[in-house]
Design a protein around this motif. Structure first.
Motif, PDB file in Angstrom:
ATOM      1  N   VAL A 126       1.122   4.935 -15.749  1.00  0.00           N
ATOM      2  CA  VAL A 126       0.923   6.381 -15.604  1.00  0.00           C
ATOM      3  C   VAL A 126      -0.327   6.809 -16.367  1.00  0.00           C
ATOM      4  CG1 VAL A 126       1.872   8.651 -16.191  1.00  0.00           C
ATOM      5  CG2 VAL A 126       3.366   6.897 -15.213  1.00  0.00           C
ATOM      6  N   GLU A 127      -0.459   6.333 -17.587  1.00  0.00           N
ATOM      7  CA  GLU A 127      -1.626   6.673 -18.409  1.00  0.00           C
ATOM      8  C   GLU A 127      -2.917   6.217 -17.738  1.00  0.00           C
ATOM      9  OE1 GLU A 127      -3.271   5.310 -22.756  1.00  0.00           O
ATOM     10  OE2 GLU A 127      -1.115   5.657 -22.563  1.00  0.00           O
ATOM     11  N   MET A 128      -2.925   4.988 -17.210  1.00  0.00           N
ATOM     12  CA  MET A 128      -4.115   4.466 -16.535  1.00  0.00           C
ATOM     13  C   MET A 128      -4.452   5.312 -15.308  1.00  0.00           C
ATOM     14  SD  MET A 128      -5.227   2.577 -13.636  1.00  0.00           S
ATOM     15  CE  MET A 128      -3.729   1.866 -13.004  1.00  0.00           C
ATOM     16  N   LEU A 129      -3.434   5.694 -14.538  1.00  0.00           N
ATOM     17  CA  LEU A 129      -3.674   6.503 -13.339  1.00  0.00           C
ATOM     18  C   LEU A 129      -4.169   7.898 -13.698  1.00  0.00           C
ATOM     19  CD1 LEU A 129      -0.639   5.356 -11.184  1.00  0.00           C
ATOM     20  CD2 LEU A 129      -3.063   4.935 -10.699  1.00  0.00           C
ATOM     21  N   ASN A 132       2.328  10.928  -4.718  1.00  0.00           N
ATOM     22  CA  ASN A 132       2.744   9.821  -3.857  1.00  0.00           C
ATOM     23  C   ASN A 132       1.621   9.365  -2.930  1.00  0.00           C
ATOM     24  OD1 ASN A 132       2.832  12.100  -2.185  1.00  0.00           O
ATOM     25  ND2 ASN A 132       4.568  11.330  -1.013  1.00  0.00           N
ATOM     26  N   GLU A 133       0.600  10.195  -2.751  1.00  0.00           N
ATOM     27  CA  GLU A 133      -0.541   9.809  -1.918  1.00  0.00           C
ATOM     28  C   GLU A 133      -1.382   8.715  -2.578  1.00  0.00           C
ATOM     29  OE1 GLU A 133      -2.671  13.336  -0.876  1.00  0.00           O
ATOM     30  OE2 GLU A 133      -0.947  14.184   0.170  1.00  0.00           O
ATOM     31  N   ARG A 134      -1.172   8.497  -3.868  1.00  0.00           N
ATOM     32  CA  ARG A 134      -1.926   7.473  -4.600  1.00  0.00           C
ATOM     33  C   ARG A 134      -1.174   6.154  -4.687  1.00  0.00           C
ATOM     34  NH1 ARG A 134      -3.734   9.641 -10.195  1.00  0.00           N
ATOM     35  NH2 ARG A 134      -5.044   7.782 -10.078  1.00  0.00           N
ATOM     36  N   ILE A 135       0.035   6.109  -4.120  1.00  0.00           N
ATOM     37  CA  ILE A 135       0.900   4.939  -4.256  1.00  0.00           C
ATOM     38  C   ILE A 135       1.350   4.472  -2.887  1.00  0.00           C
ATOM     39  CG2 ILE A 135       2.988   4.023  -5.337  1.00  0.00           C
ATOM     40  CD1 ILE A 135       2.978   6.633  -7.082  1.00  0.00           C
ATOM     41  N   ASP A 136       1.209   3.178  -2.644  1.00  0.00           N
ATOM     42  CA  ASP A 136       1.740   2.559  -1.436  1.00  0.00           C
ATOM     43  C   ASP A 136       2.393   1.261  -1.885  1.00  0.00           C
ATOM     44  OD1 ASP A 136       2.368   2.202   1.213  1.00  0.00           O
ATOM     45  OD2 ASP A 136       0.326   1.831   1.888  1.00  0.00           O
ATOM     46  N   GLU A 163      -9.515   8.421  -9.475  1.00  0.00           N
ATOM     47  CA  GLU A 163     -10.043   7.839  -8.234  1.00  0.00           C
ATOM     48  C   GLU A 163      -9.292   6.577  -7.823  1.00  0.00           C
ATOM     49  OE1 GLU A 163     -11.881   5.414 -11.431  1.00  0.00           O
ATOM     50  OE2 GLU A 163     -11.335   7.509 -11.229  1.00  0.00           O
ATOM     51  N   VAL A 164      -8.362   6.117  -8.647  1.00  0.00           N
ATOM     52  CA  VAL A 164      -7.641   4.869  -8.406  1.00  0.00           C
ATOM     53  C   VAL A 164      -6.320   5.141  -7.692  1.00  0.00           C
ATOM     54  CG1 VAL A 164      -6.383   3.002  -9.580  1.00  0.00           C
ATOM     55  CG2 VAL A 164      -8.688   3.604 -10.317  1.00  0.00           C
ATOM     56  N   ASN A 165      -6.062   4.337  -6.672  1.00  0.00           N
ATOM     57  CA  ASN A 165      -4.765   4.278  -6.010  1.00  0.00           C
ATOM     58  C   ASN A 165      -4.178   2.913  -6.311  1.00  0.00           C
ATOM     59  OD1 ASN A 165      -5.317   6.768  -4.896  1.00  0.00           O
ATOM     60  ND2 ASN A 165      -5.901   5.949  -2.904  1.00  0.00           N
ATOM     61  N   ILE A 166      -2.867   2.771  -6.141  1.00  0.00           N
ATOM     62  CA  ILE A 166      -2.260   1.459  -6.361  1.00  0.00           C
ATOM     63  C   ILE A 166      -1.395   1.073  -5.181  1.00  0.00           C
ATOM     64  CG2 ILE A 166      -2.343   1.536  -8.879  1.00  0.00           C
ATOM     65  CD1 ILE A 166       0.639   2.230  -8.855  1.00  0.00           C
ATOM     66  N   VAL A 205       7.777  -6.270 -10.038  1.00  0.00           N
ATOM     67  CA  VAL A 205       6.860  -5.521  -9.191  1.00  0.00           C
ATOM     68  C   VAL A 205       5.465  -5.729  -9.762  1.00  0.00           C
ATOM     69  CG1 VAL A 205       6.123  -3.213  -8.441  1.00  0.00           C
ATOM     70  CG2 VAL A 205       8.555  -3.790  -8.458  1.00  0.00           C
ATOM     71  N   GLU A 206       4.528  -6.000  -8.873  1.00  0.00           N
ATOM     72  CA  GLU A 206       3.117  -6.115  -9.246  1.00  0.00           C
ATOM     73  C   GLU A 206       2.404  -4.921  -8.654  1.00  0.00           C
ATOM     74  OE1 GLU A 206       2.712 -10.950  -8.880  1.00  0.00           O
ATOM     75  OE2 GLU A 206       2.538  -9.747  -7.070  1.00  0.00           O
ATOM     76  N   PHE A 207       1.219  -4.645  -9.178  1.00  0.00           N
ATOM     77  CA  PHE A 207       0.429  -3.606  -8.524  1.00  0.00           C
ATOM     78  C   PHE A 207      -1.008  -4.051  -8.384  1.00  0.00           C
ATOM     79  CE2 PHE A 207      -0.174  -2.242 -12.910  1.00  0.00           C
ATOM     80  CZ  PHE A 207      -1.451  -1.720 -12.937  1.00  0.00           C
ATOM     81  N   GLU A 208      -1.570  -3.629  -7.271  1.00  0.00           N
ATOM     82  CA  GLU A 208      -2.962  -3.922  -6.936  1.00  0.00           C
ATOM     83  C   GLU A 208      -3.732  -2.622  -7.050  1.00  0.00           C
ATOM     84  OE1 GLU A 208      -5.196  -5.098  -2.839  1.00  0.00           O
ATOM     85  OE2 GLU A 208      -3.397  -6.236  -3.352  1.00  0.00           O
ATOM     86  N   VAL A 209      -4.818  -2.654  -7.808  1.00  0.00           N
ATOM     87  CA  VAL A 209      -5.630  -1.470  -7.996  1.00  0.00           C
ATOM     88  C   VAL A 209      -6.578  -1.333  -6.817  1.00  0.00           C
ATOM     89  CG1 VAL A 209      -7.383  -0.379  -9.457  1.00  0.00           C
ATOM     90  CG2 VAL A 209      -5.505  -1.659 -10.510  1.00  0.00           C
ATOM     91  N   ARG A 210      -6.589  -0.149  -6.230  1.00  0.00           N
ATOM     92  CA  ARG A 210      -7.487   0.140  -5.102  1.00  0.00           C
ATOM     93  C   ARG A 210      -8.183   1.448  -5.379  1.00  0.00           C
ATOM     94  NH1 ARG A 210      -3.633  -1.321   0.095  1.00  0.00           N
ATOM     95  NH2 ARG A 210      -3.501  -3.530  -0.360  1.00  0.00           N
ATOM     96  N   LYS A 211      -9.418   1.506  -4.996  1.00  0.00           N
ATOM     97  CA  LYS A 211     -10.164   2.773  -5.135  1.00  0.00           C
ATOM     98  C   LYS A 211      -9.684   3.752  -4.096  1.00  0.00           C
ATOM     99  CE  LYS A 211     -13.033   1.812  -8.469  1.00  0.00           C
ATOM    100  NZ  LYS A 211     -12.973   2.474  -9.732  1.00  0.00           N
ATOM    101  N   GLY A 212      -9.618   5.017  -4.486  1.00  0.00           N
ATOM    102  CA  GLY A 212      -9.188   6.074  -3.581  1.00  0.00           C
ATOM    103  C   GLY A 212     -10.286   6.466  -2.617  1.00  0.00           C
ATOM    104  N   ASN A 213      -9.999   7.482  -1.835  1.00  0.00           N
ATOM    105  CA  ASN A 213     -10.963   7.955  -0.819  1.00  0.00           C
ATOM    106  C   ASN A 213     -12.150   8.627  -1.463  1.00  0.00           C
ATOM    107  OD1 ASN A 213      -9.264   7.009   1.130  1.00  0.00           O
ATOM    108  ND2 ASN A 213      -8.182   8.972   1.325  1.00  0.00           N
TER     109      ASN A 213
END
Length: 114
Positions: free
Chosen positions: A29-32, A77-81, A37-40, A106-114
């Motif tokens: 949460v802190e990182m997000l 929720n738009e930042r999480i898939d 600009e980051v989605n996961i 659960v793992e998470f992959e960092v992805r740049k947002g739109n």
């Protein structure tokens, strides 16, 4: 980058967090919050015990549990898939309970947002 949440673990056969999992989720949460600009993309996993199809469903429930936790802390929720993979991608042996619990993750992959 795929990051394993090593301390976000689940009780066997459930999407319930093992005590203490929230501490590592709070770091996500802190990182997000610091990186808007980051989605996961969440990747849910189980051990290999039981029915493979039910394990895929369970791993998806674990993704939803993490997603719900993050949203409860204000992450959109738009930042999480995410997706559940069942027991297909173990990181430890499934020979003993001690190591099987490491596969319920659960793992998470960092992805740049739109």
């Amino acid at each position: 980058n795929v990051i394993t949440l090593e301390h976000v673990l689940f009780y066997r056969g459930t999407a319930n967090f093992i005590e203490g999992s929230e501490e590592e989720l709070d770091l996500v949460v802190e990182m997000l919050n610091e990186n808007p600009e980051v989605n996961i993309f969440l990747k849910g996993h189980t051990d290999n015990v039981g029915n493979a199809m039910l394990n895929v469903e369970l791993s998806q429930e674990r993704v939803y549990a993490v997603e719900d936790y993050l949203m409860s802390k204000g992450i959109s929720n738009e930042r999480i898939d995410g997706e559940g993979y069942g027991g297909e991608q173990p990181v430890a042996s499934n020979e003993s309970e001690t190591t099987r619990k490491l596969n319920r993750r659960v793992e998470f992959e960092v992805r740049k947002g739109n």
